[in-house]
Design a protein around this motif. Structure first.
Motif, PDB file in Angstrom:
ATOM      1  N   ALA A  23      57.080-146.443  66.328  1.00  0.00           N
ATOM      2  CA  ALA A  23      58.146-145.859  65.629  1.00  0.00           C
ATOM      3  C   ALA A  23      58.033-144.610  65.635  1.00  0.00           C
ATOM      4  CB  ALA A  23      58.482-146.686  64.705  1.00  0.00           C
ATOM      5  N   THR A  24      56.715-144.126  64.905  1.00  0.00           N
ATOM      6  CA  THR A  24      56.292-142.977  64.701  1.00  0.00           C
ATOM      7  C   THR A  24      56.405-142.005  66.017  1.00  0.00           C
ATOM      8  OG1 THR A  24      54.949-143.680  62.833  1.00  0.00           O
ATOM      9  CG2 THR A  24      54.572-141.515  63.643  1.00  0.00           C
ATOM     10  N   HIS A  25      55.764-142.667  67.100  1.00  0.00           N
ATOM     11  CA  HIS A  25      55.641-141.762  68.182  1.00  0.00           C
ATOM     12  C   HIS A  25      56.973-141.313  68.797  1.00  0.00           C
ATOM     13  CE1 HIS A  25      53.651-140.469  72.071  1.00  0.00           C
ATOM     14  NE2 HIS A  25      54.662-141.113  72.679  1.00  0.00           N
ATOM     15  N   VAL A  26      57.846-142.458  68.925  1.00  0.00           N
ATOM     16  CA  VAL A  26      59.179-142.213  69.727  1.00  0.00           C
ATOM     17  C   VAL A  26      59.930-141.400  68.630  1.00  0.00           C
ATOM     18  CG1 VAL A  26      61.355-143.510  69.986  1.00  0.00           C
ATOM     19  CG2 VAL A  26      59.073-144.459  70.594  1.00  0.00           C
ATOM     20  N   ALA A  27      59.856-141.383  67.279  1.00  0.00           N
ATOM     21  CA  ALA A  27      60.763-140.440  66.395  1.00  0.00           C
ATOM     22  C   ALA A  27      60.087-139.014  66.691  1.00  0.00           C
ATOM     23  CB  ALA A  27      60.454-140.869  64.971  1.00  0.00           C
ATOM     24  N   ALA A  28      58.798-138.843  66.786  1.00  0.00           N
ATOM     25  CA  ALA A  28      58.255-137.593  67.244  1.00  0.00           C
ATOM     26  C   ALA A  28      58.676-136.875  68.341  1.00  0.00           C
ATOM     27  CB  ALA A  28      56.737-137.643  67.347  1.00  0.00           C
ATOM     28  N   GLY A  29      59.079-137.776  69.399  1.00  0.00           N
ATOM     29  CA  GLY A  29      59.583-137.365  70.698  1.00  0.00           C
ATOM     30  C   GLY A  29      61.198-136.987  70.527  1.00  0.00           C
ATOM     31  N   GLY A  30      61.714-137.139  69.427  1.00  0.00           N
ATOM     32  CA  GLY A  30      63.050-136.834  69.141  1.00  0.00           C
ATOM     33  C   GLY A  30      64.072-137.837  68.898  1.00  0.00           C
ATOM     34  N   HIS A  31      63.711-138.820  69.125  1.00  0.00           N
ATOM     35  CA  HIS A  31      64.949-140.066  69.295  1.00  0.00           C
ATOM     36  C   HIS A  31      65.165-140.395  67.690  1.00  0.00           C
ATOM     37  CE1 HIS A  31      64.342-140.936  73.454  1.00  0.00           C
ATOM     38  NE2 HIS A  31      63.042-140.589  73.442  1.00  0.00           N
ATOM     39  N   ASP A  32      66.188-140.950  67.397  1.00  0.00           N
ATOM     40  CA  ASP A  32      66.761-141.322  66.146  1.00  0.00           C
ATOM     41  C   ASP A  32      66.325-142.717  66.039  1.00  0.00           C
ATOM     42  OD1 ASP A  32      68.059-142.171  63.951  1.00  0.00           O
ATOM     43  OD2 ASP A  32      70.124-141.795  64.741  1.00  0.00           O
ATOM     44  N   VAL A  33      65.249-142.835  65.234  1.00  0.00           N
ATOM     45  CA  VAL A  33      64.597-144.159  65.205  1.00  0.00           C
ATOM     46  C   VAL A  33      64.735-144.774  63.646  1.00  0.00           C
ATOM     47  CG1 VAL A  33      62.373-145.410  65.158  1.00  0.00           C
ATOM     48  CG2 VAL A  33      62.839-143.599  66.924  1.00  0.00           C
ATOM     49  N   ARG A  34      65.087-145.919  63.633  1.00  0.00           N
ATOM     50  CA  ARG A  34      65.195-146.726  62.246  1.00  0.00           C
ATOM     51  C   ARG A  34      64.318-147.969  62.408  1.00  0.00           C
ATOM     52  NH1 ARG A  34      71.139-145.270  59.982  1.00  0.00           N
ATOM     53  NH2 ARG A  34      71.142-143.245  61.126  1.00  0.00           N
ATOM     54  N   ALA A  35      63.661-148.322  61.278  1.00  0.00           N
ATOM     55  CA  ALA A  35      62.958-149.620  61.108  1.00  0.00           C
ATOM     56  C   ALA A  35      63.635-150.409  60.111  1.00  0.00           C
ATOM     57  CB  ALA A  35      61.434-149.311  60.768  1.00  0.00           C
ATOM     58  N   LEU A  36      63.520-151.796  60.348  1.00  0.00           N
ATOM     59  CA  LEU A  36      63.921-152.688  59.524  1.00  0.00           C
ATOM     60  C   LEU A  36      62.761-153.553  59.014  1.00  0.00           C
ATOM     61  CD1 LEU A  36      67.456-154.405  59.812  1.00  0.00           C
ATOM     62  CD2 LEU A  36      65.380-155.687  59.108  1.00  0.00           C
ATOM     63  N   TYR A  37      62.540-153.772  57.728  1.00  0.00           N
ATOM     64  CA  TYR A  37      61.272-154.513  57.184  1.00  0.00           C
ATOM     65  C   TYR A  37      61.803-155.394  56.049  1.00  0.00           C
ATOM     66  CZ  TYR A  37      58.369-150.928  59.215  1.00  0.00           C
ATOM     67  OH  TYR A  37      57.520-150.077  60.217  1.00  0.00           O
ATOM     68  N   LEU A  38      61.210-156.467  55.883  1.00  0.00           N
ATOM     69  CA  LEU A  38      61.231-157.213  54.702  1.00  0.00           C
ATOM     70  C   LEU A  38      60.495-156.586  53.627  1.00  0.00           C
ATOM     71  CD1 LEU A  38      60.742-160.872  56.115  1.00  0.00           C
ATOM     72  CD2 LEU A  38      62.888-159.987  55.260  1.00  0.00           C
ATOM     73  N   GLY A  39      61.184-156.702  52.401  1.00  0.00           N
ATOM     74  CA  GLY A  39      60.541-156.005  51.181  1.00  0.00           C
ATOM     75  C   GLY A  39      61.465-155.328  50.257  1.00  0.00           C
ATOM     76  N   THR A  40      60.875-154.553  49.549  1.00  0.00           N
ATOM     77  CA  THR A  40      61.541-153.597  48.498  1.00  0.00           C
ATOM     78  C   THR A  40      61.466-152.033  48.859  1.00  0.00           C
ATOM     79  OG1 THR A  40      59.943-153.625  46.865  1.00  0.00           O
ATOM     80  CG2 THR A  40      61.657-155.249  46.771  1.00  0.00           C
ATOM     81  N   GLY A  41      60.274-151.853  49.629  1.00  0.00           N
ATOM     82  CA  GLY A  41      60.207-150.373  49.729  1.00  0.00           C
ATOM     83  C   GLY A  41      59.483-149.746  48.538  1.00  0.00           C
ATOM     84  N   ASP A  42      59.290-150.615  47.503  1.00  0.00           N
ATOM     85  CA  ASP A  42      58.386-149.868  46.328  1.00  0.00           C
ATOM     86  C   ASP A  42      57.061-149.381  46.726  1.00  0.00           C
ATOM     87  OD1 ASP A  42      60.458-150.296  44.938  1.00  0.00           O
ATOM     88  OD2 ASP A  42      59.837-152.357  44.027  1.00  0.00           O
ATOM     89  N   GLY A  43      56.723-148.342  46.613  1.00  0.00           N
ATOM     90  CA  GLY A  43      55.419-147.767  46.944  1.00  0.00           C
ATOM     91  C   GLY A  43      55.275-147.266  48.386  1.00  0.00           C
ATOM     92  N   ALA A  44      56.082-147.480  49.146  1.00  0.00           N
ATOM     93  CA  ALA A  44      56.085-147.202  50.649  1.00  0.00           C
ATOM     94  C   ALA A  44      55.832-145.693  50.882  1.00  0.00           C
ATOM     95  CB  ALA A  44      57.525-147.636  51.313  1.00  0.00           C
ATOM     96  N   PRO A  45      54.874-145.474  51.928  1.00  0.00           N
ATOM     97  CA  PRO A  45      54.644-144.113  52.189  1.00  0.00           C
ATOM     98  C   PRO A  45      56.007-143.622  52.803  1.00  0.00           C
ATOM     99  CG  PRO A  45      53.530-145.244  53.472  1.00  0.00           C
ATOM    100  CD  PRO A  45      54.233-146.325  52.402  1.00  0.00           C
TER     101      PRO A  45
END
Length: 179
Positions: A26-48
């Motif tokens: 996802a990081t590599h593809v986003a750096a290539g200019g693509h609109d990337v979104r990720a979906l994860y289980l969790g709350t995102g608390d403390g996510a970098p």
């Protein structure tokens, strides 16, 4: 527009190599200019911070409930941002093929080096079968995802062969191997 789905983020203490690979992709593809979104289980608390947008889905603690929550989140997301392709890994994405809008491509990766067999028949709902049904959720959801994907990827030749020999895919289904 690319939507990446995995069961948990790579910085979660329970994460393994599959989560890390998904994040790096996802990081590599986003750096290539693509609109990337990720979906994860969790709350995102403390996510970098990440170079891609992240959608968080509250973890339910049961595989089938998490799979349903992820499918609902994908359906909601597609009302305002429709991906061109979804790259899904993990059994928790097993219900996603049924909620994707028409024309969205689906790539599924199996990160399992040694997946358990998919039973040819479901057990009856006889007394005492609930535990067996719960144990089958993971292989059945992953098989559902892999069978409905437009492209399937395995992390090894052994893993690709196991997907066929253990009932996840028919022998005629091509599986790309990306070590």
């Amino acid at each position: 527009r690319i939507l990446m789905i995995h069961n948990r983020p790579p910085w979660d203490a329970r994460a393994g190599g599959g989560q890390r690979v998904q994040h790096e992709l996802a990081t590599h593809v986003a750096a290539g200019g693509h609109d990337v979104r990720a979906l994860y289980l969790g709350t995102g608390d403390g996510a970098p911070p990440t170079p891609y947008a992240t959608t968080w889905v509250r973890e339910r603690g049961r595989l089938v409930l998490d799979a349903a929550a992820i499918a609902r989140a994908v359906r909601r997301l597609a009302t305002s941002w429709t991906p061109n392709v979804v790259h899904a890994s993990a059994a928790e994405a097993g219900l996603v093929p049924w909620v994707l809008p028409p024309g969205v491509g689906l790539v599924a990766t199996s990160h399992h080096p040694d997946p358990p067999p998919v039973p040819p028949d479901l057990p009856s709902l006889a007394p005492g079968s609930l535990g067996r049904m719960r144990a089958l959720q993971n292989p059945l959801l992953e098989a559902a995802l892999l069978r409905r994907a437009h492209r399937v990827v395995a992390v090894s030749r052994w893993g690709a062969e196991a997907l066929v020999s253990r009932g996840y895919l028919p022998a005629t289904r091509p599986v790309a191997v990306v070590p």
